[in-house]
Design an enzyme around this catalytic site. Structure first.
Site, PDB file in Angstrom:
ATOM      1  N   SER A 127     122.381  24.037  52.405  1.00 34.95           N
ATOM      2  CA  SER A 127     121.466  23.302  53.270  1.00 34.95           C
ATOM      3  C   SER A 127     121.754  21.801  53.215  1.00 34.95           C
ATOM      4  O   SER A 127     122.847  21.376  53.590  1.00 34.95           O
ATOM      5  CB  SER A 127     120.025  23.624  52.870  1.00 34.95           C
ATOM      6  OG  SER A 127     119.113  23.152  53.826  1.00 34.95           O
ATOM      7  N   ASP A 206     118.086  33.087  59.651  1.00 34.11           N
ATOM      8  CA  ASP A 206     117.634  31.815  59.066  1.00 34.11           C
ATOM      9  C   ASP A 206     116.751  31.083  60.082  1.00 34.11           C
ATOM     10  O   ASP A 206     117.213  30.724  61.167  1.00 34.11           O
ATOM     11  CB  ASP A 206     118.875  30.981  58.716  1.00 34.11           C
ATOM     12  CG  ASP A 206     118.565  29.718  57.953  1.00 34.11           C
ATOM     13  OD1 ASP A 206     117.467  29.165  58.125  1.00 34.11           O
ATOM     14  OD2 ASP A 206     119.435  29.265  57.181  1.00 34.11           O
ATOM     15  N   HIS A 240     117.396  31.762  54.716  1.00 31.62           N
ATOM     16  CA  HIS A 240     117.817  30.494  54.118  1.00 31.62           C
ATOM     17  C   HIS A 240     117.625  30.454  52.597  1.00 31.62           C
ATOM     18  O   HIS A 240     117.803  29.417  51.975  1.00 31.62           O
ATOM     19  CB  HIS A 240     117.005  29.350  54.755  1.00 31.62           C
ATOM     20  CG  HIS A 240     117.635  27.992  54.674  1.00 31.62           C
ATOM     21  ND1 HIS A 240     118.757  27.635  55.391  1.00 31.62           N
ATOM     22  CD2 HIS A 240     117.299  26.881  53.959  1.00 31.62           C
ATOM     23  CE1 HIS A 240     119.074  26.372  55.139  1.00 31.62           C
ATOM     24  NE2 HIS A 240     118.214  25.890  54.258  1.00 31.62           N
TER      25      HIS A 240
END
Length: 381
Positions: A127, A206, A240
């Site tokens: 991320s 995600d 995620h």
């Protein structure tokens, strides 16, 4: 994490520590240095042990006392340093995560533990950490062997997270383009010579992907224009979370491990080519060796003298070696031909340093592997 073969780099003080290849892991928003170790470390560290690479997990921002500015927001301030050097107050005093990851931490690891010397390091992350890994590597590829990412923020100047961070850390989204992987690749007309591939894993479930925070498609498009290979693997059903990272982290450690091993071999070969054997030819050489003094006795580190080669002999410089079954058989006292004291480790990668009278099969500078049993390659054998 340090693989067991290099544990003495941490536990012992020495000027002759082995250079340890390392992977830097950069975590995402709200995380610190513990999240990865707790949630994905079991599989990552097992893979690191297999590949023989250390894994370093820095924090995501400065923290520790009230002097570090913070706001009541998960995507700014503590836990959200974005791996940049902030230039706007109040963050400009403490938020220098780019320098920390690229200068301060690497220098500390090299100086104290011999980890990542000769730029023997790779980088990956998740991320915000994936954004950090990509931009840090793309901005200075000569300092990194390889780069990969999980669910990275690929185009932060075009997403809410990135715009908020750059406005607060720099005072301008435009300035943030210097820390935007898509923007950096868009400025190139040729691929990055140091990176044969950039591996990215992205879950197709995600929620931040659908919210346009990640934008991997923009990175892939920019890479295509400059010819940079990017392997984007869309993983069906994954979100995620760290469960996603744990599922594929072994692939990434292997991706980096293979490239670090190749670079390590290139470094050794380069150093070997630079040896000046003329200065030692015909002279005794003093060096250190692990000496076996008797059966079943611990090896002892001793300083020895190696004489110049006599007629028919060859003196070699050992670059790398290891103990094999024959060495263990001898050390256990089972070999009737075993003599003590002795120096084990005959299966080694070596360079011929000098040769004695009458030797014609090898010459100075040849790369050779000594064998336990002589191999003359003649039919009469």
């Amino acid at each position: 994490f340090v693989p067991s073969r290099y544990v003495t780099n941490i536990t012992e003080k020495s000027d002759n520590k082995t250079n340890v290849p390392v992977i830097f892991w950069l975590s995402g928003l709200t995380c610190d240095d513990t999240n990865f170790a707790q949630k994905a470390g079991a599989r990552a560290f097992l893979a690191g042990e297999k590949e023989g690479v250390a894994i370093v997990m820095p924090d995501t921002s400065p923290r520790g006392d009230n002097s570090v500015p913070n706001v009541d927001s998960y995507d700014l301030g503590i836990g959200a340093g974005f791996y940049v050097n902030a230039t706007k107050a109040p963050y400009s005093t403490h938020y220098h995560m780019y320098n920390y990851v690229t200068i301060e931490l690497p220098n500390l690891l090299k100086e104290h533990f011999s980890i990542g010397k000769d730029n023997l390091r790779s980088i990956t992350g998740h991320s915000m950490g994936g954004h950090g890994a990509l931009t840090i590597a793309i901005k200075d590829p000569s300092n990194w062997v390889s780069v990969s990412a999980f669910s990275p923020i690929c185009n932060p100047t075009n997403c809410p997270w990135g715009k908020k961070a750059f406005e607060n850390y720099f005072g301008s989204v435009e300035i943030g383009k210097a820390h935007d992987a898509t923007a950096l690749l868009s400025e190139r007309s040729t691929p990055i010579a140091e990176f044969d591939d950039i591996l990215i894993d992205q879950g197709d479930a995600d929620n931040f992907l659908t919210e346009k925070q990640l934008l991997p498609e923009n990175l892939v498009e920019a890479a295509g224009r400059c010819g940079q290979k990017v392997t984007l693997r869309m993983q069906k059903g994954y979100d995620h979370s760290y469960f996603f990272i744990a599922s594929f982290i072994e692939d990434h450690v292997s991706f980096h491990g293979k490239r670090l091993q190749k670079r390590s071999a290139q470094i050794l070969a380069s150093k070997a080519a630079a040896y000046d054997f003329a200065s030692t030819a015909g002279k005794p050489i003093t060096c250190q060796a692990m000496v076996a003094r008797g059966p079943k006795q611990p090896l002892s580190l001793e300083t020895i003298t190696v004489a110049p080669p006599k007629a028919g002999e060859v003196r070699v410089k050992v670059i790398a070696n290891a103990l094999c079954h024959t060495d263990v058989y001898t050390l256990d006292g089972h070999d009737p031909e075993g003599l003590f004291p002795s120096i084990l480790g005959h299966e080694a990668g070596c360079i011929v340093e000098s040769v004695g009278e009458g030797v014609t099969s090898v010459q100075v500078g040849d790369h050779v592997i000594p064998c336990y049993t002589p191999q003359c390659a003649a039919p009469s054998c």
